[in-house]
Design an enzyme around this catalytic site. Sequence first.
Site, PDB file in Angstrom:
ATOM      1  N   CYS A 130       0.873  -1.178   0.000  1.00  0.00           N
ATOM      2  CA  CYS A 130       0.000   0.000   0.000  1.00  0.00           C
ATOM      3  C   CYS A 130       0.910   1.229   0.000  1.00  0.00           C
ATOM      4  O   CYS A 130       1.996   1.187   0.598  1.00  0.00           O
ATOM      5  CB  CYS A 130      -0.906  -0.007   1.231  1.00  0.00           C
ATOM      6  SG  CYS A 130      -2.055   1.394   1.284  1.00  0.00           S
ATOM      7  N   CYS A 133       2.769   2.228   3.061  1.00  0.00           N
ATOM      8  CA  CYS A 133       4.021   1.564   3.437  1.00  0.00           C
ATOM      9  C   CYS A 133       5.216   2.456   3.090  1.00  0.00           C
ATOM     10  O   CYS A 133       6.203   2.510   3.827  1.00  0.00           O
ATOM     11  CB  CYS A 133       4.157   0.228   2.717  1.00  0.00           C
ATOM     12  SG  CYS A 133       2.812  -0.938   3.014  1.00  0.00           S
ATOM     13  N   CYS A 202      33.113  -1.578 -35.172  1.00  0.00           N
ATOM     14  CA  CYS A 202      33.186  -3.039 -35.124  1.00  0.00           C
ATOM     15  C   CYS A 202      33.048  -3.472 -33.671  1.00  0.00           C
ATOM     16  O   CYS A 202      33.340  -2.701 -32.748  1.00  0.00           O
ATOM     17  CB  CYS A 202      34.520  -3.520 -35.694  1.00  0.00           C
ATOM     18  SG  CYS A 202      34.663  -5.316 -35.773  1.00  0.00           S
ATOM     19  N   CYS A 205      35.895  -2.916 -31.279  1.00  0.00           N
ATOM     20  CA  CYS A 205      36.067  -1.583 -30.685  1.00  0.00           C
ATOM     21  C   CYS A 205      35.469  -1.563 -29.282  1.00  0.00           C
ATOM     22  O   CYS A 205      36.031  -0.984 -28.346  1.00  0.00           O
ATOM     23  CB  CYS A 205      35.394  -0.517 -31.546  1.00  0.00           C
ATOM     24  SG  CYS A 205      36.045  -0.384 -33.213  1.00  0.00           S
ATOM     25  N   ASP A 580      -3.871 -20.344 -24.097  1.00  0.00           N
ATOM     26  CA  ASP A 580      -4.908 -20.313 -23.073  1.00  0.00           C
ATOM     27  C   ASP A 580      -6.212 -19.903 -23.759  1.00  0.00           C
ATOM     28  O   ASP A 580      -6.197 -19.062 -24.657  1.00  0.00           O
ATOM     29  CB  ASP A 580      -4.536 -19.294 -21.993  1.00  0.00           C
ATOM     30  CG  ASP A 580      -5.640 -19.116 -20.963  1.00  0.00           C
ATOM     31  OD1 ASP A 580      -6.123 -20.130 -20.448  1.00  0.00           O
ATOM     32  OD2 ASP A 580      -6.015 -17.954 -20.705  1.00  0.00           O
TER      33      ASP A 580
END
Length: 885
Positions: A130, A133, A202, A205, A580
């Site tokens: 909450c 807190c 590259c 590097c 699902d």
Amino acid sequence: MKENKEENGCSTSDESIAKLENSSCCSSNHHSENGNNPFPILIQEKNNCCSSNSSKETVNEQEKISCCRPSPTSDNKQKNNACCNSETTEDKISVKTNCCSSNNQQTKDTISNSLPPGEKMAYRVHGMDCPACAKTIEKGLSTLKDIAEVKVNYSTAKMQVAASNADAFIPIESEIEKLGFSIEPLNQNGNIKTFEIEGMDCGSCAKSIENHLNTLSSVKNVSVNFSTGKMKIEHSNSVEDIMTEVSKIGFKASLPSNNQSIQTHKNKNENGLVILSGVLIALGFIGSFNGVSTMMSSILYAIAMVISGSKPVKSAFYAIKSRSLDMNVLMSVAAIGAALIGEWLEGATVVWLFAIGNLLQTKSIERTRNSIRNLMDLAPPEAWIYVGSEIIKKPVEEITVGDIIFVKPGDKIPLDGEIIQGESSVNQAPITGESIPIDKNIGDTVYAGTINENGSLEIRVTKLVEDTTISKIIHLVEEAQEQKAPTEAFVDKFASIYTPVVFILALAVMAVPSLLGFGTWGEWFYKGLEILVVACPCALVISTPVAIVSAIGNAAKNGILIKGGTFLEKAGAITAIAFDKTGTLTEGKPKVSEIKTINVSEETLLSIALTLEGFSTHPIAKSIVLYGNEKGIQPKNGELYKSIVGKGVQATIQGDIFYAGNLKLFEEMNVDLEDIKKHIHEIQNKGKTVVIIGTQNQVIGIIAVSDTIRDTSATALEALKQSGVNQTVMLTGDNEGTAKMIASEANVNRYFAELLPEDKVDAIKKLQNEGHKVAMVGDGINDAPALATADLGIAMGGAGTDTAMETADIVLMADNLDKLSHTMKLSKKALTIIKQNIWFSIIIKVLALVFIFPGWLTLWMAVLSDTGAALIVILNAMRLLKFKE
């Protein structure tokens, strides 16, 4: 589970907090005190906002209870106790806010630089359920010695602590545990920064920069990603020190900025130097045929070498110092070696071609990187906001949660929020990839970066600029691009072995044959230089990351979040996809599909059904109420409502007791069902739920409710089969009849019915045991075990759920399956291009090595084969940016 538990009136999620009703704590009648108030008075929700479901909340309980009282007039107290007070002192506008949230507090919590100067630490807080807190933690830690300020953000679960000295952080963990929470540091004794690196051409590097910075005692950890051009570094020295060290090795580090003018100027300078070098080489070459002395031509070549080669030589020096063998080292040795044996034209041509190749590679790779950076420009930097009765423009960084912004037709929406006034069509393509605008009304959610098509909107801001959906997308995509795919990791490992082996081979070729009397020293030294150039595996190293970045960028623009190259590669190998049923293949919202009346009119039946189901929160009851309301049916006067657990409801209507429930309820009351029982079974066999309406003596009607299949499901599954997925499987907890019907409509190959959540895991394992690579598609919340078990977890509807964005490997931002086949085809295309790039790079290297020994390959041809191959690989990978299904 999608439902959020509620104990003592305090919900465990922001969403459920906003929906809780019928409590007393936050009840408040707000009235406009300004006759010019442009907003309607919003209904304030009645929530017992500050109670907690955890025993740890006993600390300062009285303070948490008082947070729901009207805010005192004192500015100080208003900031600390604004939990449920939504009336601002400035404009007296009544705004509906999430219970226990404090607009001022949320704003401050997320801005770490608002903390006072001194030592700072950031933590992740676990256990907050909450916003109260957060306040408890702030108050608890503020009492500790030398702690200057504490800011806790409940929404992001992050805590910023400022202290006068480093020792003050030591007791924080134990103090947090006393309060009932736990923490983990986000930047342990370090200063974590992200830099943009310019000049890398590259992957080697990136390794050189890492190796160089790792030699510094002030650097704890550093990671440089060539694909994104970014460096993440944890260091204790200053930002300027890091920039200086990076510049030493020949690159430029800068903090992220939207200003491109400096980079543009830098590119122009580089272009000019490359052109000047080319002109000098051309003059020297032409002069050698027109009687100009060899010395003069050599001087022109030398000047060209200095102009084009100063940067790679400088980078090579620091690379060697940090024990790296990158392309700068190899090219520099080749050019200097050519000069030593008098091949000035060869040496100048080497560095010039190398500079051109780097320039072209940089421009190409920047286009790839910008595919994601352009997302940052989607949301406007400013917004029109109401202050009293006026509308002013403010930067989005200064806008807080709860502020009201105004968006005109045709404008982009600057922040995530909820519509409180107006209606419009909103183009959500930047978020979901859907090109068709979505109609939005009061109460609907809108996202930053989307386009308001045709109506003025007043929007209550629900997320700060750094927490918006588009910001999270950008963050997740950048993180994904920084993760190495298995193929990329293998290529990097191969390159790390290949380069030193070929380097040693080159040295051996330079020395050994001439010592053994096979030819002259100069001849073999030249061949050794050619091998050095060929030793650079630039094209091979680039082959995979550029393709991964391009594919992930393409997916993001189409409303698909792929969390990394690993998952992109896995998607292309999937042979079976499990879905699902509820909310994935189907709408997840039951609808009335059939009504049968017995001796009464349909209007009468629906009126009684509305009366009975009006107070129920069951999804089936809600669907009947919604259907009746759409038909304009009015409920009757009822009393003595009673819920019959697991069977139905009852109420007294005009002196008679009526029931709405399942077949079992009426069988127990011995009601005559002979005439309708057969029809009920027929409806149930079609996968529909039957609600019987009647009294203890007779049945007056039947209402059939069913979860309808999505319009896009059948076509999406057909497209998946065409993309190479062999098996489409449906997983459901419904009975066999319902499962069979939905499976038939959705056109899936197989289905598993009557499954508990743990049974879905067994179904996934069964498919895997059959030899399939399995992807699971769900909502990312209640399918978590199955998503984790599958080879690839895919969540739907990520735009509305933070959980889905965090739990799955791939997230479809739109709430439909349309983009699933695009994901699979994009993955297969990416894998094809990666293989093409790898084989092309290897073949070019092999041919170059073979051509060296007969003397068919010159030094400049070796450079051209290396830089040219790298450029071709990049351009081939960039095709993924424009890939369409």
